[in-house]
Design an enzyme around this catalytic site. Structure first.
Site, short mmCIF file in Angstrom:
data_model
loop_
_atom_site.label_atom_id
_atom_site.label_comp_id
_atom_site.label_asym_id
_atom_site.label_seq_id
_atom_site.Cartn_x
_atom_site.Cartn_y
_atom_site.Cartn_z
N ARG A 59 0.81 -1.22 0.00
CA ARG A 59 0.00 0.00 0.00
C ARG A 59 0.84 1.27 0.00
O ARG A 59 0.34 2.34 -0.34
CB ARG A 59 -1.02 -0.05 1.13
CG ARG A 59 -2.12 -1.09 0.83
CD ARG A 59 -3.14 -1.19 1.92
NE ARG A 59 -2.54 -1.53 3.19
CZ ARG A 59 -2.66 -2.70 3.80
NH1 ARG A 59 -3.34 -3.67 3.25
NH2 ARG A 59 -2.10 -2.90 4.98
N GLU A 96 5.28 -9.41 15.11
CA GLU A 96 4.69 -9.92 16.34
C GLU A 96 4.94 -11.42 16.49
O GLU A 96 5.26 -11.90 17.57
CB GLU A 96 3.19 -9.62 16.36
CG GLU A 96 2.54 -9.91 17.69
CD GLU A 96 1.08 -9.50 17.74
OE1 GLU A 96 0.47 -9.74 18.78
OE2 GLU A 96 0.56 -8.96 16.74
#
Length: 174
Positions: A59, A96
């Site tokens: 993006r 993460e």
């Protein structure tokens, strides 16, 4: 008059319970929303001396390319590993649950060039930290990091505190 925030769709409990997902696709699927988003990002570059726009996959391409086009600047792709055909520099960074690697062509940023890094969203800042390190490894200088959306609750600005970080819309939560 609508603001960029008015075009951002919020989806509760996605991808997991307790998360308010900020959906950028609702911005880019609306011609007025897309134009407003790009115009607002361009305003934040007014008066800034820079040579190159670099965008993070994918993006960052969506927002970085029209900005580069409008300002007549070259655009550099920061891609996931294994997607660029020429000699690259790479950086692995923590996620993460695991790691990711991004790459740039070795000839994409010249020593001394001033670079604006663009992405749709800043969360923890890990991707942009890695992208900045690649730019610096090539001899470039990151003069701004520009985002459409900031998730301030994830403290990405703290990781990127040595850079000029700007976002069109900021949300307090995650």
């Amino acid at each position: 008059m609508k603001t960029v925030k008015d075009y951002i769709r919020t989806i509760p409990d996605f991808p997991e319970k307790g998360i308010m997902f900020r959906d950028v696709t609702s911005v880019i699927q609306d011609a007025d929303g897309l134009k407003l988003a790009i115009d607002e990002m361009i305003k934040r570059l007014d008066g800034l001396d820079f040579d190159v726009i670099a965008g993070a996959e994918s993006r960052g391409f969506v927002f970085g390319m029209p900005i580069a086009y409008a300002l007549h600047k070259p655009f550099v792709m920061v891609r996931k590993a294994g997607k660029l055909p020429c000699e690259t520099v790479s950086k692995t960074y923590d996620l993460e649950y695991g790691t990711a690697t991004i790459e740039m062509h070795k000839d994409s940023v010249k020593p001394g060039q001033k670079v604006v890094l663009v992405d749709d969203l800043i969360a923890t800042g890990g991707t942009m930290q890695a992208a900045a390190e690649l730019v610096e490894e090539l001899g470039g200088e990151v003069v701004k990091m520009l985002f459409l959306i900031e998730l301030a609750g994830l403290n990405g600005r703290k990781l990127l505190s040595k850079y000029d970080v700007d976002a069109v819309v900021s949300y307090d939560g995650k």
